[in-house]
Design an enzyme around this catalytic site. Structure first.
Site, short mmCIF file in Angstrom:
data_model
loop_
_atom_site.label_atom_id
_atom_site.label_comp_id
_atom_site.label_asym_id
_atom_site.label_seq_id
_atom_site.Cartn_x
_atom_site.Cartn_y
_atom_site.Cartn_z
N HIS A 97 -1.66 1.74 1.06
CA HIS A 97 -2.09 0.46 1.61
C HIS A 97 -3.48 0.14 1.07
CE1 HIS A 97 -3.54 -2.48 4.54
NE2 HIS A 97 -2.29 -2.66 4.89
N TYR A 117 -1.46 -6.69 16.96
CA TYR A 117 -0.02 -6.41 17.08
C TYR A 117 0.60 -7.00 18.34
CZ TYR A 117 -0.55 -3.69 12.92
OH TYR A 117 -0.79 -3.33 11.62
N CYS A 165 -0.08 -5.75 0.47
CA CYS A 165 -0.54 -6.40 1.70
C CYS A 165 -1.31 -7.66 1.31
CB CYS A 165 -1.42 -5.44 2.50
SG CYS A 165 -2.06 -6.22 4.00
#
Ligand code: DNO
Length: 397
Positions: A236, A372, A274
């Protein structure tokens, strides 16, 4: 069926979003990790199996692990790193034995993503995550009090950061400190400021080249094993993709991605693409990155950012922001179609990255981890699904 696989991050049973709710929004696969195993230890087979069973009982599949975190001994290149590399490989073996073969990880130092405001109010009443370089500088100079930090900033920034900081109330200062020290996904625990200071001093002694060498060392050890196991490793990018608090970045732009992909040239040594992380820097050409490294993209995070002239950005909703999500989606679908023609069935897992806090999310904000929410991410997924269908139709003609 060759569409991107719709996935959603889930932090386990203690997290405020239930699998049965995720199932209702059209998700196919879960992105999860064995959250409670201490950093560096092997994930036991039984723990992996239990989590997998829970996910499958909800009619979902465990598609991606995010993340198997990398121990600091590996990141810092300490003498005991080989032990942690051995553990890491054993974890990959245990995951592969359970047929979980896409693994996201990162090589960021000290904190995962860095934001200065976790509850930035948008005009429509929703809230988002934001990074303001001035607040970050104020934290660095006046809360962390890093030695010689002043040298890293233009004089005018030091002055502005000082004015800004003096104007803040003590609650606002605490909020800033807490927002930055909360940068660990899947946890509500703040990093202790003193511990942060100690590790920070240590990290500052390691050069960018050394960090890159440490990453290469890690990859050279794990990728041959990943090849044998059929595991795709997906690093990532660093978020934000520029140095914060004087710490070098090593996974933040085209050159750095190229370095890590070529230092260990294997299809199993791949990327998490990403858009929100890479897209926070105007210097990154996201389409070029997809075109050049497309065949190494094993996992996709889609999120937009709204970038501003002062260097700040906030996480915009998935289709509206500075990035052209249409163009990004088109490039990704093209890559996926290409791969599908060369190989058999290939469905790259994609998840909506962070979402806004809105509607019902606002009633239960404390149940989520920052970024989230449920409704915010569900809307993101719906928008991205529609966009993908449209783009695909246009490409097929
Ligand atoms: C998501 C962020 C990060 C990310 C890890 C990957 O994109 O929320 O926390 O999951 O850095 O290792």
């Amino acid at each position: 069926m060759e569409k991107l696989k719709k996935t959603f991050r889930w932090f386990g049973p203690e997290f405020g979003v239930a699998l049965k709710d995720i199932k209702q929004i059209g998700v196919e696969g879960i992105v999860a990790a064995c959250q409670n195993i201490p950093l560096g230890e092997v994930w036991p087979m039984a723990v992996i199996q239990t989590l997998k069973d829970q996910i499958e009982a909800a009619g979902l599949e465990w598609s991606v692990v995010e993340s198997v975190n990398v121990h600091t001994a590996i990141k810092y290149g300490l003498p005991d790193r080989d032990l942690y590399i051995e553990n890491y490989i054993q974890t990959l073996k245990n995951l592969a034995a359970n047929d979980i073969k896409t693994v996201c990880y990162n090589f960021m130092q000290l904190i995962d993503w860095t934001r200065t405001d976790l509850d930035y109010k948008l005009d429509n009443g929703a809230s988002a995550l934001r990074f303001n370089p001035l607040s970050a500088a104020a934290f660095d100079l006046f809360i962390l009090k890093r030695k010689d930090a002043q040298k890293d900033y233009d004089k005018s920034i030091v002055e502005k950061a000082s004015e800004y900081f003096q104007a803040q109330s003590s609650e606002e200062k605490t909020k800033l400190e807490q927002s930055i020290l909360a940068g660990m996904p899947g946890s509500r625990k703040l990093i202790d400021l003193n511990e942060f200071r100690i590790n920070h001093k240590r990290v500052l002694k390691i050069s960018k080249t050394e960090l890159q060498e440490n990453l290469a060392y890690f990859l050279k050890a794990i990728i041959p094993e990943a090849e044998k196991l059929g595991v795709n490793m997906a690093i990532h990018p660093d978020d934000p993709p520029f140095s914060v608090f004087g710490v070098p970045r090593i996974v933040s732009n085209y050159e750095e991605l190229k370095f890590l992909l070529t230092c260990c040239p294997s299809p199993n040594n791949g990327l998490t693409f990403c858009s929100g992380s890479l897209g926070a820097s105007p210097k990154n050409d996201l389409l070029k990155i997809i075109e050049e490294f497309g065949d190494r993209i094993h996992f996709i995070h889609l999120r937009n950012v709204s970038r501003h002239a002062d260097g700040s950005f906030y996480e915009a909703d998935h289709l509206n922001g500075t990035l052209s999500m249409e163009k990004i989606m088109k490039a990704l679908v093209k890559e996926q179609m290409k791969r599908h023609q060369l190989l058999a069935e290939v469905r790259i897992p994609m998840r909506p990255d962070h979402g806004h806090v809105l509607l019902d999310d606002q009633l239960r904000q404390n149940e989520f981890y920052a970024g989230y929410s449920l409704v915010g991410r569900a809307i993101g997924l719906a928008q991205l699904t529609g966009l993908e269908l449209g783009v695909r139709q246009e490409l097929i003609g």
